[in-house]
Design a protein around this motif. Sequence first.
Motif, short mmCIF file in Angstrom:
data_model
loop_
_atom_site.label_atom_id
_atom_site.label_comp_id
_atom_site.label_asym_id
_atom_site.label_seq_id
_atom_site.Cartn_x
_atom_site.Cartn_y
_atom_site.Cartn_z
N VAL A 48 32.54 47.44 64.99
CA VAL A 48 32.71 48.53 65.96
C VAL A 48 33.32 48.01 67.24
O VAL A 48 34.20 48.65 67.84
CB VAL A 48 31.35 49.21 66.23
N PHE A 49 32.89 46.82 67.67
CA PHE A 49 33.42 46.22 68.90
C PHE A 49 34.92 45.98 68.77
O PHE A 49 35.70 46.31 69.68
CB PHE A 49 32.68 44.91 69.17
N VAL A 56 29.07 60.01 65.37
CA VAL A 56 28.52 59.14 64.33
C VAL A 56 27.99 57.85 64.94
O VAL A 56 26.89 57.37 64.58
CB VAL A 56 29.60 58.83 63.27
N LEU A 57 28.74 57.27 65.87
CA LEU A 57 28.30 56.04 66.53
C LEU A 57 27.03 56.28 67.33
O LEU A 57 26.13 55.43 67.36
CB LEU A 57 29.41 55.50 67.43
N GLY A 75 22.87 54.67 67.21
CA GLY A 75 22.27 53.97 68.35
C GLY A 75 23.25 53.54 69.41
O GLY A 75 22.89 52.72 70.27
N MET A 76 24.47 54.06 69.39
CA MET A 76 25.47 53.70 70.41
C MET A 76 25.24 54.53 71.67
O MET A 76 25.57 55.70 71.74
CB MET A 76 26.89 53.95 69.88
N LEU A 134 38.19 59.79 69.94
CA LEU A 134 37.02 59.50 69.11
C LEU A 134 35.96 60.59 69.24
O LEU A 134 35.30 60.95 68.25
CB LEU A 134 36.42 58.14 69.51
N TYR A 135 35.80 61.13 70.44
CA TYR A 135 34.86 62.24 70.61
C TYR A 135 35.39 63.49 69.89
O TYR A 135 34.61 64.23 69.27
CB TYR A 135 34.67 62.56 72.10
N LEU A 136 36.71 63.71 69.99
CA LEU A 136 37.30 64.91 69.39
C LEU A 136 37.16 64.89 67.88
O LEU A 136 36.94 65.92 67.24
CB LEU A 136 38.77 65.02 69.80
#
Length: 372
Positions: A3-4, A87-88, A92-93, A79-81
Amino acid sequence: MIVFRYLSREVLLTLSAVSAVLLVIIMSGRFIKFLAQAASGALDPGSLFLIMGFRLPGFLQLILPLGLFLGILLAYGRLYLESEMTVLSATGMSQQRLLGMTLFPATLVAVIVAWLSLSLAPQGANQFQLLLNKQDAMTEFDTLVPGRFQALRDGSRVTYTEQLSDDRINLGGVFISEKRLSADQKDRGISVLVAEKGRQEIKEDGNRYLILDNGYRYDGNPGLADYRAIKYDTYGVLLPKPDVSDEVTDRDAMTTRTLLDNPDIRARAELEWRLSLPLLVFIVTLMAVPLSRVNPRQGRFLKLLPAILLYMAYLTILIAARGALEKGKIPPALGLWWVHAIFLAIGLGLLYWEPLRLKMASRRSALEVTRG
């Protein structure tokens, strides 16, 4: 780690694209300005690309923070759209963890900006000023273009030639119009020289002369019938000696070490400005992460305009504070750091406001359920 890498790649790719577009826009505008100066004879056309190269670090030190800010907004907004952030978040993100991951590309950009602002940009500005000093030392004959009327920077003389040899020595079809000034700088009319041909000569003592052959000189005042005409076979004009200065006076062209050793308030303002640019990178990152959070129903560009206005307010206040510090209107102990403190507080408020609001809403819902 996956993810990073994914988030860092998205931010850096968007940063590169946005910065490239901004750089092209700014460089194009500057190049047109310098091109106009070259067309008027104020600059040597052959040095245009060299000038742009010297100015490039100064442009980049301002473009990269804005590019990072917009890169975070656009990359995370997408990513929000597309619900990837949802999902992240489910895994726990948190916003704080997302900020921590974003600080890695931000640190990379901050290091580059620090290198530009503290070292490379002053060197480029130094070379740019030295180049301008050499340009100022050139006579209008050094930048003369055949078939074009060319004025000196102060407008006191206009020169024209139909032909010019490759070595810039011999001229054909010469026209020179020059204002005549008295000892007390009062206007005494104009002198017009026309000649069939001319040439430049350099004597053993270093003096340069323009020698005109087969022409006329006209002296008088425009609008009055008092002109005097003189025919000549040979007419010599002493040209001013080039005066090339190696002195650097602009503070943005001084090295950072020179500014550290200079107690002048204007030198301190310049030093704090250079240190402010890397710091600005981290603060705009802090503001960009919460501002990138968008509702998929609202679209990714909903917060883009307010975010850009916030960034422009930050940069504008910082520039205004720099000018006030140079004029002594701001205490030296306060410097420019109060501006960063204000927007740091704004960034922290943006970061923690949404989680705090959700937590309070959750508590209200729990209380309502309990009472029900």
